[in-house]
Design a protein around this motif. Structure first.
Motif, PDB file in Angstrom:
ATOM      1  N   VAL A 188      13.411  12.000   0.447  1.00 31.08           N
ATOM      2  CA  VAL A 188      13.357  10.720   1.151  1.00 31.08           C
ATOM      3  C   VAL A 188      13.906  10.825   2.570  1.00 31.08           C
ATOM      4  O   VAL A 188      14.843  11.576   2.829  1.00 31.08           O
ATOM      5  N   ASP A 189      13.316  10.035   3.456  1.00 30.92           N
ATOM      6  CA  ASP A 189      13.768   9.885   4.835  1.00 30.92           C
ATOM      7  C   ASP A 189      13.801   8.394   5.146  1.00 30.92           C
ATOM      8  O   ASP A 189      12.998   7.627   4.613  1.00 30.92           O
ATOM      9  N   ALA A 190      14.709   7.976   6.003  1.00 29.62           N
ATOM     10  CA  ALA A 190      14.746   6.597   6.487  1.00 29.62           C
ATOM     11  C   ALA A 190      15.017   6.643   7.979  1.00 29.62           C
ATOM     12  O   ALA A 190      15.843   7.436   8.445  1.00 29.62           O
ATOM     13  N   ALA A 191      14.296   5.818   8.732  1.00 30.65           N
ATOM     14  CA  ALA A 191      14.429   5.809  10.184  1.00 30.65           C
ATOM     15  C   ALA A 191      14.365   4.379  10.699  1.00 30.65           C
ATOM     16  O   ALA A 191      13.630   3.538  10.160  1.00 30.65           O
ATOM     17  N   VAL A 192      15.127   4.110  11.746  1.00 26.22           N
ATOM     18  CA  VAL A 192      15.096   2.794  12.389  1.00 26.22           C
ATOM     19  C   VAL A 192      13.754   2.653  13.103  1.00 26.22           C
ATOM     20  O   VAL A 192      13.331   3.556  13.837  1.00 26.22           O
ATOM     21  N   TYR A 193      13.081   1.532  12.869  1.00 25.56           N
ATOM     22  CA  TYR A 193      11.772   1.259  13.471  1.00 25.56           C
ATOM     23  C   TYR A 193      11.742  -0.154  14.019  1.00 25.56           C
ATOM     24  O   TYR A 193      12.388  -1.064  13.480  1.00 25.56           O
ATOM     25  N   ALA A 194      10.960  -0.336  15.044  1.00 28.41           N
ATOM     26  CA  ALA A 194      10.755  -1.661  15.633  1.00 28.41           C
ATOM     27  C   ALA A 194      10.016  -2.564  14.638  1.00 28.41           C
ATOM     28  O   ALA A 194       9.493  -2.103  13.622  1.00 28.41           O
ATOM     29  N   ARG A 195       9.958  -3.828  14.962  1.00 34.05           N
ATOM     30  CA  ARG A 195       9.192  -4.764  14.140  1.00 34.05           C
ATOM     31  C   ARG A 195       7.736  -4.305  14.095  1.00 34.05           C
ATOM     32  O   ARG A 195       7.184  -3.878  15.104  1.00 34.05           O
ATOM     33  N   PRO A 196       7.096  -4.419  12.942  1.00 35.99           N
ATOM     34  CA  PRO A 196       5.707  -3.985  12.832  1.00 35.99           C
ATOM     35  C   PRO A 196       4.761  -4.962  13.528  1.00 35.99           C
ATOM     36  O   PRO A 196       5.121  -6.111  13.793  1.00 35.99           O
ATOM     37  N   HIS A 197       3.568  -4.487  13.799  1.00 40.99           N
ATOM     38  CA  HIS A 197       2.505  -5.322  14.353  1.00 40.99           C
ATOM     39  C   HIS A 197       1.626  -5.757  13.187  1.00 40.99           C
ATOM     40  O   HIS A 197       1.152  -4.922  12.427  1.00 40.99           O
ATOM     41  N   ILE A 198       1.421  -7.056  13.037  1.00 36.43           N
ATOM     42  CA  ILE A 198       0.552  -7.576  11.987  1.00 36.43           C
ATOM     43  C   ILE A 198      -0.806  -7.830  12.630  1.00 36.43           C
ATOM     44  O   ILE A 198      -0.937  -8.634  13.544  1.00 36.43           O
ATOM     45  N   MET A 199      -1.804  -7.124  12.141  1.00 34.76           N
ATOM     46  CA  MET A 199      -3.139  -7.181  12.719  1.00 34.76           C
ATOM     47  C   MET A 199      -3.919  -8.376  12.153  1.00 34.76           C
ATOM     48  O   MET A 199      -3.504  -8.978  11.154  1.00 34.76           O
ATOM     49  N   THR A 226      -3.432  -6.165   7.978  1.00 32.66           N
ATOM     50  CA  THR A 226      -2.780  -4.868   7.869  1.00 32.66           C
ATOM     51  C   THR A 226      -1.563  -4.818   8.780  1.00 32.66           C
ATOM     52  O   THR A 226      -1.438  -5.583   9.725  1.00 32.66           O
ATOM     53  N   VAL A 227      -0.672  -3.899   8.458  1.00 30.76           N
ATOM     54  CA  VAL A 227       0.547  -3.671   9.230  1.00 30.76           C
ATOM     55  C   VAL A 227       0.334  -2.402  10.041  1.00 30.76           C
ATOM     56  O   VAL A 227      -0.108  -1.388   9.502  1.00 30.76           O
ATOM     57  N   ALA A 228       0.636  -2.454  11.335  1.00 25.78           N
ATOM     58  CA  ALA A 228       0.502  -1.270  12.189  1.00 25.78           C
ATOM     59  C   ALA A 228       1.854  -0.926  12.789  1.00 25.78           C
ATOM     60  O   ALA A 228       2.597  -1.812  13.221  1.00 25.78           O
ATOM     61  N   MET A 229       2.142   0.365  12.805  1.00 21.06           N
ATOM     62  CA  MET A 229       3.394   0.852  13.390  1.00 21.06           C
ATOM     63  C   MET A 229       3.086   2.016  14.310  1.00 21.06           C
ATOM     64  O   MET A 229       2.289   2.894  13.967  1.00 21.06           O
ATOM     65  N   ILE A 230       3.739   2.001  15.458  1.00 20.22           N
ATOM     66  CA  ILE A 230       3.614   3.091  16.417  1.00 20.22           C
ATOM     67  C   ILE A 230       4.682   4.125  16.087  1.00 20.22           C
ATOM     68  O   ILE A 230       5.848   3.772  15.923  1.00 20.22           O
ATOM     69  N   MET A 231       4.269   5.374  15.983  1.00 20.25           N
ATOM     70  CA  MET A 231       5.243   6.424  15.686  1.00 20.25           C
ATOM     71  C   MET A 231       4.904   7.717  16.402  1.00 20.25           C
ATOM     72  O   MET A 231       3.762   7.960  16.762  1.00 20.25           O
ATOM     73  N   ARG A 232       5.933   8.497  16.604  1.00 21.17           N
ATOM     74  CA  ARG A 232       5.771   9.828  17.192  1.00 21.17           C
ATOM     75  C   ARG A 232       5.580  10.841  16.069  1.00 21.17           C
ATOM     76  O   ARG A 232       5.754  10.516  14.895  1.00 21.17           O
ATOM     77  N   ASP A 233       5.246  12.062  16.418  1.00 20.80           N
ATOM     78  CA  ASP A 233       5.012  13.096  15.417  1.00 20.80           C
ATOM     79  C   ASP A 233       6.337  13.709  14.985  1.00 20.80           C
ATOM     80  O   ASP A 233       6.699  14.821  15.371  1.00 20.80           O
ATOM     81  N   ARG A 234       7.038  12.952  14.161  1.00 16.19           N
ATOM     82  CA  ARG A 234       8.339  13.379  13.653  1.00 16.19           C
ATOM     83  C   ARG A 234       8.319  13.291  12.137  1.00 16.19           C
ATOM     84  O   ARG A 234       7.252  13.201  11.531  1.00 16.19           O
ATOM     85  N   LEU A 235       9.480  13.324  11.496  1.00 13.45           N
ATOM     86  CA  LEU A 235       9.555  13.428  10.045  1.00 13.45           C
ATOM     87  C   LEU A 235       8.837  12.282   9.325  1.00 13.45           C
ATOM     88  O   LEU A 235       8.123  12.514   8.344  1.00 13.45           O
TER      89      LEU A 235
END
Length: 125
Positions: A25-36, A40-49
């Motif tokens: 398991v991994d947990a990371a702080v993320y901004a509020r999601p974008h509701i399309m 659907t829920v969209a999240m912007i992420m970098r190429d990390r874990l």
């Protein structure tokens, strides 16, 4: 609950939890999601874990705690549907611009909501 209005209007702290194919398991702080528009829920992420985990295990949980006293918020149980890399839609959706992130690859990851619960408790059955 109108999630688009909720996340547009409500400030707070979000955590996205993922696991790899082996269940680590991994947990990371993320901004509020974008509701399309299609729900659907969209999240912007970098190429990390977090992004790496989603390549082998499409399930994630997003926990959001509203700013302020007490424990108000929501939990979204998610399943990845698809993703886009460096798309124009990412530029449209970004709420912040960081000088250092212009050259870094970004992904827009779309999820369906499988279940929603309040931050505390099991919710209404």
């Amino acid at each position: 609950m109108d999630l688009k209005k909720y996340f547009d209007d409500t400030k707070g702290l979000g955590v996205l939890a993922t696991a790899n194919a082996d269940g680590k398991v991994d947990a990371a702080v993320y901004a509020r999601p974008h509701i399309m528009g299609d729900g659907t829920v969209a999240m912007i992420m970098r190429d990390r874990l977090t992004h790496h985990n989603l390549q082998s295990n499409p399930y994630a949980t997003y926990l959001f705690k509203e700013d302020g006293p007490g424990y108000k918020g929501t939990r979204l149980f998610l399943k990845k549907l698809r993703e886009e890399q460096d798309s124009d839609l990412i530029k449209e959706l970004k709420r912040r611009q960081y000088v250092a992130d212009k050259d870094e690859t970004k992904f827009l990851v779309f999820f369906q909501i499988e279940k929603q619960l309040p931050l505390i408790g099991a919710g209404k059955e």
